[in-house]
Design an enzyme around this catalytic site. Structure first.
Site, PDB file in Angstrom:
ATOM      1  N   GLY A  63     -37.347  25.942 -21.368  1.00 53.00           N
ATOM      2  CA  GLY A  63     -38.562  26.586 -20.841  1.00 53.00           C
ATOM      3  C   GLY A  63     -38.264  27.612 -19.764  1.00 53.00           C
ATOM      4  CG  HIS A 125     -29.336  29.575 -20.147  1.00 55.64           C
ATOM      5  ND1 HIS A 125     -30.559  28.993 -19.946  1.00 55.64           N
ATOM      6  CD2 HIS A 125     -29.570  30.699 -20.867  1.00 55.64           C
ATOM      7  CE1 HIS A 125     -31.494  29.743 -20.516  1.00 55.64           C
ATOM      8  NE2 HIS A 125     -30.921  30.780 -21.076  1.00 55.64           N
ATOM      9  CB  ALA A 248     -51.992  33.293 -21.049  1.00 50.51           C
TER      10      ALA A 248
END
Ligand code: A3P
Length: 310
Positions: A63, A125, A248
């Site tokens: 995410g 990451h 959205a």
């Protein structure tokens, strides 16, 4: 170049690459050539962190793009930028060609990053042992984003097969074996979290899960703002939460992410793993989680029993 131009170009370039030319290995971990450069990894330690940098760390598909938008929105709102100042901030980033992740781009980028205005948002990451050492010596705060391993595996499977810069797999079963052995870009989910667990009690580290963000986005947004010391009114926090709903962000995807947006905003849900995991795979994942993470502080926060067993 803008972020969408950068992403569109990366996608187009990697379409032409042969599968064996897509990834390289650094310290035993794979990275995609389209975004990463082995020379950049040699000079990672030259990155100069600032104590007010806003750092987000997360394994792929946990995410990060979601929290990227939330952090940008919080920083911009708290700074009370005028539209002109906000555009200037975006233009500086575009002109310096420093896109998306700390580990992306050319080795000269760390020099150029010195010109970015504070507060910089740094997203990565990379596991902590690979990150520039100065990050842990500084007072910069790190938000660690974690998603349950089964949904992470499924999300990353679709990403590998729909994202030209990453190698594709012939089947879910073949991919599952690669996931369990860490033979994917950015390495093993389990190793990543085992390493981050060593920092779970660091004063400057806060962990948040994808699942808690899904359950109560407004509360998550508020906690994040407080952690980074970003002062917003209740109404402003609510507006940030509303702008970061899956619907959205998906509706805005063409503008924010170009063609990549079609791949990125896939389902945005919890429990999608139930469609792909067979009984043997469930058992294997349960056993690996039990052996490596269940008894750790970080592992407990994943709420494995809730999100991966029921
Ligand atoms: P799925 O593939 O399960 O849909 P990352 O940004 O680290 O690559 O993570 C991508 C995952 O986050 C994708 O999961 C994507 O749909 C999800 N995601 C992106 N924006 C989101 C949002 N606003 N709300 C919930 N999930 C979101």
């Amino acid at each position: 170049m803008t972020v969408t131009e950068y992403l569109d170009k990366a996608l187009a370039d990697s379409e032409k690459a042969a599968p064996e030319d897509l990834v390289f290995s650094h310290k035993g971990i794979l990275y995609p050539f389209t975004f990463c450069n082995p020379e950049t990894f040699q000079v990672l330690d030259s990155f100069e962190v600032r104590s007010d940098d806003v750092i987000l760390a997360g394994y792929p598909k946990n995410g990060t793009n979601w929290l990227d938008q939330i952090l940008n929105d919080l920083v911009i709102t708290a700074a009370k930028y005028t539209e002109e100042e906000m555009n200037e901030r975006i233009n500086i980033g575009n002109e310096l060609s420093v896109f998306l992740r700390l580990e992306f781009g050319d080795p000269e980028k760390f020099k150029r990053m010195k010109e970015l205005p504070s507060r910089r948002i740094i997203i990565t990451h990379l596991p902590p042992q690979v990150l520039p050492k100065s990050i842990f010596k500084s007072k910069a705060k790190i938000l660690l984003l974690v998603r349950n391993p089964k949904d992470t595996a499924v999300s990353y499977f679709h990403f590998h097969n729909n994202m030209p810069p990453l190698p594709s797999f012939n089947s879910w079963n073949e991919y599952f074996t690669a996931f369990m052995h860490g033979k994917l870009c950015w390495g093993s989910y389990f190793d990543y979290l085992i390493e981050w667990n060593k920092h779970i009690d660091d004063e400057n580290v806060m962990m948040i899960t994808y699942e808690e963000m899904k359950e109560n986005r407004a509360s998550g947004v508020k906690r994040i703002a407080e952690f980074f010391g970003l002062l917003l009114t209740e109404e402003q926090l609510q507006a940030v939460a509303e702008r970061s709903s899956f619907q959205a962000m998906k509706a805005n995807a063409q503008k924010t992410h170009g063609a990549f947006g079609n791949v990125l905003f896939r389902k945005g849900d919890v429990n999608d793993w139930k469609k792909l995991f067979n009984e043997d795979q469930n058992q294997e994942m349960d056993k690996t989680f039990e052996e490596h993470l269940a008894s750790t502080k970080l592992g407990a926060k994943i709420k494995y029993e809730v999100y991966c067993k029921t």
